[in-house]
Design a protein around this motif. Sequence first.
Motif, PDB file in Angstrom:
ATOM      1  N   SER A 364       0.869  -0.827  -0.254  1.00  0.00           N
ATOM      2  CA  SER A 364       0.631  -0.122  -0.189  1.00  0.00           C
ATOM      3  C   SER A 364       0.863   1.213   0.642  1.00  0.00           C
ATOM      4  O   SER A 364       2.210   1.162   0.178  1.00  0.00           O
ATOM      5  N   ALA A 365       0.240   2.460  -0.100  1.00  0.00           N
ATOM      6  CA  ALA A 365       0.635   3.459   0.077  1.00  0.00           C
ATOM      7  C   ALA A 365       1.661   3.474   1.347  1.00  0.00           C
ATOM      8  O   ALA A 365       3.109   4.417   1.046  1.00  0.00           O
ATOM      9  N   GLU A 366       0.545   3.485   2.153  1.00  0.00           N
ATOM     10  CA  GLU A 366       1.229   3.675   3.661  1.00  0.00           C
ATOM     11  C   GLU A 366       2.418   2.849   3.892  1.00  0.00           C
ATOM     12  O   GLU A 366       3.405   3.436   4.580  1.00  0.00           O
ATOM     13  N   GLU A 367       2.873   1.699   3.600  1.00  0.00           N
ATOM     14  CA  GLU A 367       3.902   0.866   3.395  1.00  0.00           C
ATOM     15  C   GLU A 367       4.804   1.491   2.322  1.00  0.00           C
ATOM     16  O   GLU A 367       5.815   1.292   2.928  1.00  0.00           O
ATOM     17  N   LEU A 368       4.570   2.015   1.530  1.00  0.00           N
ATOM     18  CA  LEU A 368       5.874   2.898   1.081  1.00  0.00           C
ATOM     19  C   LEU A 368       6.098   3.793   1.201  1.00  0.00           C
ATOM     20  O   LEU A 368       7.640   4.269   1.194  1.00  0.00           O
ATOM     21  N   PHE A 369       5.170   4.719   1.879  1.00  0.00           N
ATOM     22  CA  PHE A 369       6.352   5.486   2.976  1.00  0.00           C
ATOM     23  C   PHE A 369       6.858   5.532   4.362  1.00  0.00           C
ATOM     24  O   PHE A 369       7.612   5.808   4.403  1.00  0.00           O
ATOM     25  N   ALA A 370       6.684   4.347   4.591  1.00  0.00           N
ATOM     26  CA  ALA A 370       6.591   3.947   6.077  1.00  0.00           C
ATOM     27  C   ALA A 370       8.482   3.804   5.442  1.00  0.00           C
ATOM     28  O   ALA A 370       9.443   3.313   6.057  1.00  0.00           O
ATOM     29  N   ALA A 371       8.490   3.265   4.348  1.00  0.00           N
ATOM     30  CA  ALA A 371       9.743   1.570   3.285  1.00  0.00           C
ATOM     31  C   ALA A 371      10.405   3.295   3.459  1.00  0.00           C
ATOM     32  O   ALA A 371      11.964   3.788   4.295  1.00  0.00           O
ATOM     33  N   MET A 372      10.637   4.065   2.921  1.00  0.00           N
ATOM     34  CA  MET A 372      10.802   5.861   3.019  1.00  0.00           C
ATOM     35  C   MET A 372      11.390   6.035   4.462  1.00  0.00           C
ATOM     36  O   MET A 372      12.796   6.281   4.202  1.00  0.00           O
ATOM     37  N   LEU A 373      10.878   6.130   5.047  1.00  0.00           N
ATOM     38  CA  LEU A 373      11.106   7.283   6.693  1.00  0.00           C
ATOM     39  C   LEU A 373      11.643   5.717   6.768  1.00  0.00           C
ATOM     40  O   LEU A 373      13.169   6.711   7.940  1.00  0.00           O
ATOM     41  N   SER A 374      12.080   4.649   7.312  1.00  0.00           N
ATOM     42  CA  SER A 374      12.986   3.650   8.100  1.00  0.00           C
ATOM     43  C   SER A 374      13.961   3.626   6.756  1.00  0.00           C
ATOM     44  O   SER A 374      14.814   2.366   7.603  1.00  0.00           O
ATOM     45  N   ARG A 375      14.551   3.571   5.505  1.00  0.00           N
ATOM     46  CA  ARG A 375      15.147   3.145   4.765  1.00  0.00           C
ATOM     47  C   ARG A 375      15.251   2.551   4.415  1.00  0.00           C
ATOM     48  O   ARG A 375      16.599   1.044   4.186  1.00  0.00           O
ATOM     49  N   GLY A 376      14.304   1.475   4.779  1.00  0.00           N
ATOM     50  CA  GLY A 376      13.853   0.076   4.115  1.00  0.00           C
ATOM     51  C   GLY A 376      14.776  -0.879   5.208  1.00  0.00           C
ATOM     52  O   GLY A 376      14.033  -1.887   5.015  1.00  0.00           O
ATOM     53  N   GLY A 377      14.729  -0.742   6.189  1.00  0.00           N
ATOM     54  CA  GLY A 377      14.425  -1.106   7.484  1.00  0.00           C
ATOM     55  C   GLY A 377      13.356  -0.724   9.101  1.00  0.00           C
ATOM     56  O   GLY A 377      12.925   0.455   8.785  1.00  0.00           O
ATOM     57  N   PRO A 378      13.277  -2.113   9.919  1.00  0.00           N
ATOM     58  CA  PRO A 378      14.119  -2.959   9.868  1.00  0.00           C
ATOM     59  C   PRO A 378      13.720  -3.891   8.454  1.00  0.00           C
ATOM     60  O   PRO A 378      12.297  -3.417   8.020  1.00  0.00           O
ATOM     61  N   HIS A 379      13.584  -4.449   8.386  1.00  0.00           N
ATOM     62  CA  HIS A 379      13.785  -5.479   7.454  1.00  0.00           C
ATOM     63  C   HIS A 379      12.582  -6.781   7.398  1.00  0.00           C
ATOM     64  O   HIS A 379      11.932  -6.727   8.200  1.00  0.00           O
ATOM     65  N   SER A 380      11.448  -6.688   6.453  1.00  0.00           N
ATOM     66  CA  SER A 380      10.287  -6.867   6.358  1.00  0.00           C
ATOM     67  C   SER A 380      10.099  -8.527   6.084  1.00  0.00           C
ATOM     68  O   SER A 380      11.127  -9.217   5.326  1.00  0.00           O
TER      69      SER A 380
END
Length: 450
Positions: A364-380
């Motif tokens: 989802s778009a929400e997960e995209l923005f979360a990934a951007m904020l966390s720089r890809g981590g922690p690894h899901s």
Amino acid sequence: MCIVAFHAWCRCAGVYVHEALSIEEEAGAGLGVRSRTALSAGEVLITVPRSAALVSGDIGNEVPVPLSAVHALAVCLARRAVVSADGEDSIAPWVATWPSGLQGHWGFSAARTEASRWNFELQALVEQQRTAASAAYAQLHEAGRAELLSWESFVWALGHVGARGASIDMSGERQTAIVPFVDLLNHRPLGDQNATLAYEPAQSASLSDDKFVVRATVDLHAGDEVHLCYGPKDNAELIAAYGFALYPNPHDRLLLYVPLTSASDPIRAQRVAMLPRGLQLSRGRLARGAEAAGSAAGSGEAEAAAAGARVNVEWRRCKASVGEEDGFASARSTDSGEECGEGDVRVDLCEELWMVLALGSAASAEELFAAMLSRGGPHSRAACALLEESSEAALAELPPHPRDRLVDADLIDLALAARAELLLCVSEEARRFIDAISRTLRTESDGLEH
């Protein structure tokens, strides 16, 4: 006979070669240099005056067109080897020790080119070098200096500059140099070589010339071949320049294709917009700079089909002990902790790769923005699953190769085996992450139940 003439030429040029060294024919590697007796670490093996070498910084007005160091050195080499073959400054006895024909990718047959199609990195490197060579030769024509040499001579020289030239730190400036006798020394990966090459400028007025010096870095036994390290080069670089590959190769790397979008992806535009800087959508090619045209966000062709990004993956060599910066023990991952143990080897999964995996696996778009904020981590778990899927897909795309019969294997088969080993390790690392996440979730679930 050419070896005798070359030794005589070296003496006239002021080249010093330790009396224990001899030029030998090495199986599958052309000429090499061996020690007939034991030598101690630190001993000077070869000394070459700068005036005897071909150095990019010494060309001066010999090439009257502004070219890159490599192209200018190739022009200089071609003129001295071909045009001035019989003059006083002839380097013909030196050139006679070189392999005949075109070197590196310049000598690839149509069959070998076809057999290496799977190697994206090699194809990109070859295309880049051939395009640059064509542009350099066109400059000679535009300047009215095409009479300097033919295209065939230019390509011959480029192959030898790539195969015999060394990038050397010369008083704080890196220059490309082809150094006689030193260019006979074969390659070993960083940490496995037994000699080192250095440039030593004149220290006093009593020294007539700056010089290149080869010293033993370890004790040599009688019969040992003398090796240099050409640098931490992956197999694509080794094949393109020197015409050989290593298995295993501790410096091998690849650009792993990670699928990101599809024609029906509702958040395709957001994924593309969040790609790390320098990466663009790719459908079998990595688009950077000018190559990004037609692949960037907004390109109708790229937007209408499935696409992904290619990200660097390489071996991560861990220190076996303090001071050993190039420890390389095993080509496979282990089940030890997150940090490498002594001698352990895992792949280097960079932050950029995890960022792309997070973008590709976001639902989802929400997960995209979360990934951007966390720089890809922690690894899901989803990102790790995408990593496993990407590595397994890359493995499946490799041509068949004889992994159990590599003693006398062709360079393409060696590179294939090395690529498969790296991809297997990436897949194992992904499964290791998935298992660790599963264990953590089970532990948390058990804690809640109690």
